[in-house]
Scaffold this motif. Structure first.
Motif, PDB file in Angstrom:
ATOM      1  N   TRP A 183      -8.354  -0.104  -7.161  1.00 13.61           N
ATOM      2  CA  TRP A 183      -7.173   0.758  -6.995  1.00 13.61           C
ATOM      3  C   TRP A 183      -6.848   0.972  -5.516  1.00 13.61           C
ATOM      4  CZ3 TRP A 183      -7.207   5.253  -4.202  1.00 13.61           C
ATOM      5  CH2 TRP A 183      -8.454   5.832  -3.920  1.00 13.61           C
ATOM      6  N   ARG A 184      -7.877   0.984  -4.671  1.00 12.62           N
ATOM      7  CA  ARG A 184      -7.600   1.190  -3.239  1.00 12.62           C
ATOM      8  C   ARG A 184      -6.821   0.009  -2.667  1.00 12.62           C
ATOM      9  NH1 ARG A 184     -12.713   2.521   0.097  1.00 12.62           N
ATOM     10  NH2 ARG A 184     -13.540   0.697  -0.993  1.00 12.62           N
ATOM     11  N   TRP A 185      -7.228  -1.205  -3.051  1.00 17.12           N
ATOM     12  CA  TRP A 185      -6.503  -2.385  -2.588  1.00 17.12           C
ATOM     13  C   TRP A 185      -5.124  -2.453  -3.245  1.00 17.12           C
ATOM     14  CZ3 TRP A 185      -8.117  -4.607   1.584  1.00 17.12           C
ATOM     15  CH2 TRP A 185      -9.485  -4.519   1.925  1.00 17.12           C
ATOM     16  N   GLY A 186      -5.058  -2.049  -4.521  1.00 15.01           N
ATOM     17  CA  GLY A 186      -3.766  -2.011  -5.190  1.00 15.01           C
ATOM     18  C   GLY A 186      -2.811  -1.045  -4.507  1.00 15.01           C
ATOM     19  N   LEU A 187      -3.336   0.114  -4.084  1.00 17.88           N
ATOM     20  CA  LEU A 187      -2.499   1.101  -3.400  1.00 17.88           C
ATOM     21  C   LEU A 187      -2.031   0.572  -2.051  1.00 17.88           C
ATOM     22  CD1 LEU A 187      -1.304   3.898  -3.595  1.00 17.88           C
ATOM     23  CD2 LEU A 187      -3.424   4.846  -2.647  1.00 17.88           C
ATOM     24  N   LEU A 188      -2.928  -0.101  -1.319  1.00 16.76           N
ATOM     25  CA  LEU A 188      -2.513  -0.714  -0.058  1.00 16.76           C
ATOM     26  C   LEU A 188      -1.435  -1.760  -0.298  1.00 16.76           C
ATOM     27  CD1 LEU A 188      -3.013  -1.131   3.022  1.00 16.76           C
ATOM     28  CD2 LEU A 188      -4.633  -2.940   2.376  1.00 16.76           C
ATOM     29  N   GLY A 189      -1.604  -2.548  -1.383  1.00 16.47           N
ATOM     30  CA  GLY A 189      -0.631  -3.576  -1.715  1.00 16.47           C
ATOM     31  C   GLY A 189       0.722  -3.019  -2.100  1.00 16.47           C
ATOM     32  N   VAL A 190       0.770  -1.747  -2.487  1.00 20.02           N
ATOM     33  CA  VAL A 190       2.037  -1.087  -2.815  1.00 20.02           C
ATOM     34  C   VAL A 190       2.634  -0.417  -1.577  1.00 20.02           C
ATOM     35  CG1 VAL A 190       3.073   0.819  -4.114  1.00 20.02           C
ATOM     36  CG2 VAL A 190       1.483  -0.733  -5.245  1.00 20.02           C
ATOM     37  N   VAL A 191       1.793   0.241  -0.793  1.00 16.71           N
ATOM     38  CA  VAL A 191       2.280   1.021   0.353  1.00 16.71           C
ATOM     39  C   VAL A 191       3.012   0.146   1.359  1.00 16.71           C
ATOM     40  CG1 VAL A 191       1.521   2.286   2.410  1.00 16.71           C
ATOM     41  CG2 VAL A 191       0.653   2.920   0.163  1.00 16.71           C
ATOM     42  N   VAL A 192       2.436  -0.992   1.721  1.00 16.68           N
ATOM     43  CA  VAL A 192       3.060  -1.838   2.746  1.00 16.68           C
ATOM     44  C   VAL A 192       4.450  -2.325   2.305  1.00 16.68           C
ATOM     45  CG1 VAL A 192       2.843  -3.994   4.051  1.00 16.68           C
ATOM     46  CG2 VAL A 192       0.848  -2.503   3.762  1.00 16.68           C
ATOM     47  N   PRO A 193       4.607  -2.902   1.097  1.00 15.43           N
ATOM     48  CA  PRO A 193       5.961  -3.311   0.690  1.00 15.43           C
ATOM     49  C   PRO A 193       6.942  -2.147   0.558  1.00 15.43           C
ATOM     50  CG  PRO A 193       4.315  -4.439  -0.638  1.00 15.43           C
ATOM     51  CD  PRO A 193       3.597  -3.385   0.125  1.00 15.43           C
ATOM     52  N   VAL A 194       6.478  -0.982   0.081  1.00 11.83           N
ATOM     53  CA  VAL A 194       7.381   0.171  -0.068  1.00 11.83           C
ATOM     54  C   VAL A 194       7.868   0.642   1.294  1.00 11.83           C
ATOM     55  CG1 VAL A 194       7.498   2.603  -0.733  1.00 11.83           C
ATOM     56  CG2 VAL A 194       6.511   0.934  -2.298  1.00 11.83           C
TER      57      VAL A 194
END
Length: 563
Positions: A90-101
């Motif tokens: 989930w931490r990597w998933g959250l990073l993967g969401v934050v940068v594009p957003v």
């Protein structure tokens, strides 16, 4: 010139293929390891030809190629996309969401401040965030706007112009942040930190005189000397006499007869043994202490090299050390490589096996056959693609995108046929990770879909943008370049700080992760060169799937917001 013009008018496919060919030549040119890439090269190739010749291209042809590419992307990243939604991922998933957003919000704000039209705004996003597929989703969204056809075509051409201008710093920016600026902000030395992480993961660096026992592979025959330390030991004990090495006694010649030993078989003086292991280990370790002999009959052992696809829950989450130590069926099998999310990852004792990993192994045919069901499924080589799955997936993807709308505040966001195809490809890729025999397609076929699909698509976009490119650059070039610099850097820096100080991620993996979130493997390649280590590829593999999905979708979103 007139003759060529008439020829391209009559046979526009010639222009498309020429643009792709020119594009690949442009894309492969690098200066100090930095290049535009073949996709942007194809876009520029199309713009170059379109500036001199009118090459009529079909919207249907563009759509077919782009949908083929999107299915290939979804099919490739499906397993890793859903894997990152579970457990500690989930931490990597959250990073993967934050940068594009952050990238989307920055592009929207910059476009508003600079008063860009819808086309330039979408190109600013796709180029600065280095996600060329967003050109296609933006173009599809523009075609749904209530505008005249010639105005739609002009806006779509603006997408290509802005993408070509902003992609240059988009690439350079990711490389700079990941390899130079990011390590300075985090206060780390990239080389020493990578070595430290490699040690934690049990990755052994290949240096003179030091060899990793995790790499294959050779079969050799040795005569056991009377004074050899293995005399009187069982096969199981003898196989453990070389610390850190995985060596297996697979066959013995004793008194002229061949024996297939068990772990309890005791070795005797003058036995001739067939040993399986990494070639360097056999040469460096056994060579000086044993007498190698030529015994073709003894070495006539069926050897298999296959890919094993990991699906079993009992294996997922184990380290490679736990796998070879606790899984009895791993005896007699050596690991050649690991493929995760379509890319090789470094091998080390503490590297964790994840669902959807492909383990490339070599060993005796019987040993590999025993291990396969324990890990998941053996992937036998295939030559033909499952075109039934491909055809139905694209059909239902287009259908989903055509009928589904998503309410966002006072807006109603149309999913679009391209995003629908991407999502269905994602589901097919995930289903393949659960049932590896479902919808099988050779890796080479998927690579071809992704390569020709996107390259030819953007080449055709470039052909239409060619006539306005020079004037557009004169009018908006410097504005788009400056805006693109902001859109490239801000999400990378936000992801860097968020990942380090909020998510507490390892700094080296974090730098690879922000490169993955912007889908730019060149950032990791620059890190690899500077750190003399490929360990950052692990971080890239954690976030690249989410980055591809979101950034491709942003083409539709930015058009909706700006219109």
């Amino acid at each position: 010139m007139d003759w060529f013009a008439r020829l391209f008018e009559k046979y526009p496919e010639m222009g498309v293929y020429l643009a792709v060919g020119i594009g690949y030549l442009i894309g492969r040119v690098k200066y100090r390891g930095v290049g535009l890439g073949v996709v942007t090269g194809s876009l520029l190739g199309g713009i170059f030809l379109g500036n001199f010749f009118h090459v009529p291209v079909s919207d249907q042809a563009k759509a077919m190629l782009f949908l083929l590419f999107l299915f290939g992307i979804g099919y490739s990243v499906g397993p890793s996309f859903f894997r990152n939604l579970k457990g500690d991922g989930w931490r990597w998933g959250l990073l993967g969401v934050v940068v594009p957003v952050v990238g989307l919000l920055t592009a929207y704000a910059v476009a508003r401040v600079l008063k860009l039209d819808v086309g330039y705004s979408a190109g600013l996003l796709s180029g600065a965030l280095t996600e060329s597929p967003a050109i296609g989703t933006a173009g599809e969204a523009i075609r749904t706007l209530p505008l005249a056809d010639d105005q739609k075509q002009l806006l779509i051409a603006h997408v290509a112009v802005a993408d070509a201008i902003c992609y240059i710093f988009g690439t350079i920016g990711v490389i700079w942040v990941c390899s130079s600026l990011g390590p300075r902000i985090l206060g780390i030395d990239l080389r020493s930190e990578s070595k430290k992480l490699e040690a934690q993961l049990g990755i052994r660096r290949a240096k003179l005189g030091v060899h990793s026992a995790w790499q294959p592979i050779g079969f050799r025959a040795y005569k056991v000397r009377p004074n050899a330390p293995v005399v009187g030991k069982t096969v199981a004990e003898a196989e453990k006499t070389v610390p850190g090495a995985r060596l297996f006694v697979e066959r013995i010649r004793r008194n002229g007869e061949l024996i297939s030993p068990s772990g309890a078989t005791v070795l005797e003086a003058n036995d001739t043994v067939a040993v399986l292991g990494r070639t360097e280990i056999l040469v460096k370790v056994l060579g000086p202490s044993s007498s190698e002999v030529s015994d073709p009959e003894l070495l006539e052992i069926p050897v298999a090299s296959f890919d094993l696809y990991v699906t079993q829950k009992a294996i997922v989450g184990k380290t490679l050390l736990e796998l070879v130590t606790n899984v009895h069926e791993a005896r007699g099998v050596l690991l050649r490589g690991i493929i995760r999310a379509g890319r090789p990852v470094p091998i080390g004792t503490e590297v964790v096996v994840e669902r959807g990993d492909t383990l490339q192994v070599t060993g005796t045919e019987s040993a590999v056959s025993k291990l396969a069901p324990v890990l998941g499924k053996m992937l036998s080589p295939i030559e033909e693609s499952d075109l039934t799955t491909l055809g139905l997936a694209v059909f239902f993807g287009v259908l989903l995108g055509a009928v589904l709308t998503i309410p966002v505040g006072h807006l109603r966001l149309t999913l679009g046929t391209s995003v629908g195809t991407l999502l269905v490809g994602l589901m097919v890729g995930w289903a393949r990770s659960v049932k590896p025999w479902f919808g099988r397609m050779p890796d080479a076929a998927i690579l071809f879909m992704r390569s020709i699909g996107l390259a030819a698509f953007v080449a055709m976009i470039g052909l239409k943008a060619g006539p306005i490119f020079v004037n557009a650059v004169r009018e908006f070039g410097y504005v788009l370049l400056l805006g693109g610099i902001i859109v490239t850097l801000l999400p990378l820096l936000a992801g860097l700080l968020f990942g380090r100080f909020v998510l507490k991620l390892n700094p080296v993996l974090l730098l690879g992760g922000i490169a993955g979130a912007q889908t730019m493997i060149a950032g990791v390649a620059a890190m690899q060169e500077k750190a003399d280590s490929s360990v950052a590829t692990l971080g890239y593999s954690y976030t690249v799937a989410i980055g591809h999905i979101l950034l491709t979708t942003w083409g539709t979103v930015i058009v909706t917001l700006m219109s």
